[in-house]
Design a protein around this motif. Structure first.
Motif, PDB file in Angstrom:
ATOM      1  N   ASN A   1       0.809  -1.221   0.000  1.00  0.00           N
ATOM      2  CA  ASN A   1       0.000   0.000   0.000  1.00  0.00           C
ATOM      3  C   ASN A   1       0.842   1.271   0.000  1.00  0.00           C
ATOM      4  OD1 ASN A   1      -2.288  -1.568   0.033  1.00  0.00           O
ATOM      5  ND2 ASN A   1      -2.595  -1.383   2.242  1.00  0.00           N
ATOM      6  N   LYS A   2       2.157   1.100  -0.067  1.00  0.00           N
ATOM      7  CA  LYS A   2       3.099   2.235  -0.080  1.00  0.00           C
ATOM      8  C   LYS A   2       2.968   3.097   1.169  1.00  0.00           C
ATOM      9  CE  LYS A   2       3.515   2.061  -4.979  1.00  0.00           C
ATOM     10  NZ  LYS A   2       3.234   2.529  -6.251  1.00  0.00           N
ATOM     11  N   GLN A   3       2.774   2.432   2.303  1.00  0.00           N
ATOM     12  CA  GLN A   3       2.695   3.108   3.601  1.00  0.00           C
ATOM     13  C   GLN A   3       4.025   3.012   4.351  1.00  0.00           C
ATOM     14  OE1 GLN A   3      -1.185   0.731   4.364  1.00  0.00           O
ATOM     15  NE2 GLN A   3      -0.992   2.178   6.052  1.00  0.00           N
ATOM     16  N   TRP A   4       4.951   2.233   3.859  1.00  0.00           N
ATOM     17  CA  TRP A   4       6.201   1.962   4.549  1.00  0.00           C
ATOM     18  C   TRP A   4       7.347   2.584   3.763  1.00  0.00           C
ATOM     19  CZ3 TRP A   4       7.006   0.102   9.280  1.00  0.00           C
ATOM     20  CH2 TRP A   4       8.275  -0.336   9.616  1.00  0.00           C
ATOM     21  N   HIS A   5       8.024   3.555   4.350  1.00  0.00           N
ATOM     22  CA  HIS A   5       9.074   4.314   3.656  1.00  0.00           C
ATOM     23  C   HIS A   5      10.354   4.264   4.494  1.00  0.00           C
ATOM     24  CE1 HIS A   5       5.626   5.997   1.444  1.00  0.00           C
ATOM     25  NE2 HIS A   5       5.073   6.095   2.633  1.00  0.00           N
ATOM     26  N   VAL A   6      11.428   3.782   3.923  1.00  0.00           N
ATOM     27  CA  VAL A   6      12.669   3.616   4.663  1.00  0.00           C
ATOM     28  C   VAL A   6      13.826   4.228   3.882  1.00  0.00           C
ATOM     29  CG1 VAL A   6      14.297   1.939   5.619  1.00  0.00           C
ATOM     30  CG2 VAL A   6      11.843   1.521   5.782  1.00  0.00           C
ATOM     31  N   GLU A   7      14.593   5.056   4.565  1.00  0.00           N
ATOM     32  CA  GLU A   7      15.834   5.605   4.022  1.00  0.00           C
ATOM     33  C   GLU A   7      16.899   5.429   5.100  1.00  0.00           C
ATOM     34  OE1 GLU A   7      15.764   9.525   2.250  1.00  0.00           O
ATOM     35  OE2 GLU A   7      13.613   9.336   1.932  1.00  0.00           O
TER      36      GLU A   7
END
Length: 140
Positions: free
Chosen positions: A132-138
Motif C-alpha cells: 500500500n506504499k505506507q512503509w518508507h525507509v531511508e
C-alpha cells in the motif's frame, strides 16, 4: 521543510490537514540535547497543534529507560506502540524511517511485538504496508 509548511505556514495544504484527520508522531533520536536540530520549531508545532503533532526525543547519552539502558527511538515508540500500530493498520497511516541502518530492527521490532500482542501476523501486515506504499525507509 514539509513539516514547517504544514504547521507553521498558512498554506492550503496546512489548513486542510489542520482541520482534517491525522496526527504526526515524530521520534527524533540523537546523542544529546545539543544535537537536536530545529527544536524550537518542533516544540512550537506541538504547542500550537497538540492533537496534530507530537514529538518524542530519544537522547541516548542523557536519558535512560526504566531498566537503565540508553534511550533510543524504539524505546520512545514503545510508549505509544498501540496508537502507532492502529494508525498504520486501521487508518492507513504512513511510516517514515530515516537514519542509521542499525536502528531499523529496533523500530520494526516495536511494531512486530505489537502485532503479536494483538494476534496479527507481522509478516502479513508488513507486506500489506509495503504493498500500500505506507512503509518508507531511508537508511544508510
Amino acid at each position: 521543510g514539509f513539516l514547517h509548511r504544514l504547521f507553521l505556514e498558512d498554506t492550503p495544504a496546512a489548513r486542510a490537514f489542520q482541520q482534517g484527520n491525522g496526527t504526526v508522531y515524530m521520534f527524533l533520536g540523537v546523542p544529546d540535547s545539543s544535537s537536536v536540530l530545529y527544536q524550537r520549531e518542533w516544540e512550537e508545532m506541538e504547542r500550537r497543534f497538540p492533537e496534530k503533532f507530537k514529538v518524542f526525543y530519544a537522547l541516548s547519552r542523557e536519558q535512560k529507560t526504566a531498566t537503565g539502558e540508553r534511550m533510543y527511538v524504539q524505546h520512545r515508540m514503545e510508549q505509544v506502540a498501540d496508537v502507532l500500530y492502529s494508525a498504520l493498520k486501521d487508518k492507513h497511516a504512513h511510516m517514515y524511517v530515516c537514519g542509521l541502518k542499525s536502528m531499523l530492527p529496533g523500530v520494526t521490532g516495536v511494531l512486530e511485538r505489537e502485532a503479536e500482542r494483538r494476534g496479527d501476523g507481522w509478516e502479513g501486515v508488513y507486506k500489506l504496508l509495503k504493498k500500500n506504499k505506507q512503509w518508507h525507509v531511508e537508511v544508510y
